[in-house]
Motif scaffolding. Structure first.
Motif, short mmCIF file in Angstrom:
data_model
loop_
_atom_site.label_atom_id
_atom_site.label_comp_id
_atom_site.label_asym_id
_atom_site.label_seq_id
_atom_site.Cartn_x
_atom_site.Cartn_y
_atom_site.Cartn_z
N UNK A 10 3.62 -1.57 1.37
CA UNK A 10 4.61 -0.80 2.45
C UNK A 10 5.69 0.13 2.54
N UNK A 11 6.67 0.16 1.56
CA UNK A 11 7.49 0.93 1.32
C UNK A 11 8.35 0.29 0.58
N UNK A 12 8.72 -1.24 1.91
CA UNK A 12 9.06 -1.56 2.07
C UNK A 12 8.85 -2.79 0.70
N UNK A 13 7.99 -3.60 0.86
CA UNK A 13 8.11 -4.83 0.42
C UNK A 13 6.62 -4.45 -0.68
N UNK A 14 6.27 -5.35 -1.48
CA UNK A 14 5.42 -4.86 -2.05
C UNK A 14 4.69 -6.00 -2.21
N UNK A 15 3.37 -6.27 -2.06
CA UNK A 15 2.48 -7.92 -2.00
C UNK A 15 2.38 -7.70 -2.93
N UNK A 16 1.98 -8.54 -4.10
CA UNK A 16 1.08 -8.95 -5.76
C UNK A 16 0.13 -10.09 -5.36
N UNK A 17 -0.80 -9.13 -5.68
CA UNK A 17 -1.82 -10.76 -5.94
C UNK A 17 -3.12 -11.07 -7.18
N UNK A 18 -3.02 -11.92 -7.90
CA UNK A 18 -3.32 -12.23 -8.53
C UNK A 18 -4.60 -13.45 -8.25
#
Length: 147
Positions: A10-18
């Motif tokens: 979202x520009x501030x936080x990156x969600x990482x999904x495995x």
């Protein structure tokens, strides 16, 4: 098995999904459906809520398939994207089976191995006719924890 990693920001936080680590506990979309929607493509909308709510919900992921990092920390060289490894989570259900979330191998008395993933329910009452797995007999015999 391919080691797939997907990222949503979202520009501030990156969600990482495995996805290969995911045990499909559904905690993400039950807790924050405006961000995690399995019926949408892509299923993660990082702009669906505030950064704080996203971070709090991602922390609830029992398998570690969902993690996050702050973009400003990585850009400033202060942080790094997390390394994700598969983990198993064990949860005893009150008066019920022992749930094991994750990828596991069950070996029987003859040395035969059965590979399980997602969620496996193990008998705790001792009355299952499908040991070591739960078959629901605990309900019939009114099994109660010794707590």
């Amino acid at each position: 098995m391919n080691d797939i990693t997907k990222k949503y920001s979202n520009g501030e936080v990156t969600i990482v999904w495995k996805p290969n680590v995911c045990v499909h506990s559904e905690m993400c979309f039950h807790g924050l459906p405006e961000v995690f929607n399995p019926h949408a493509k892509p299923w993660i909308n990082a702009e669906g809520s505030t950064t704080a709510r996203i971070m709090e919900q991602v922390k609830q992921c029992p398998s570690g398939a969902l993690t996050y990092y702050m973009n400003s920390e990585v850009a400033a060289g202060e942080g790094v994207a997390p390394e994700i490894s598969a983990a198993s989570v064990i949860e005893p259900l009150p008066n019920g089976p022992l749930l094991v979330y994750g990828n596991i191998v069950v070996k029987d008395a003859h040395g035969r191995e059965t590979h399980k993933n997602k969620v496996t329910a193990f008998c705790r009452c001792g009355a299952s006719s499908n040991k070591p797995y739960c078959d629901g007999t605990h309900v019939k015999i009114q099994f109660k924890d010794n707590q």
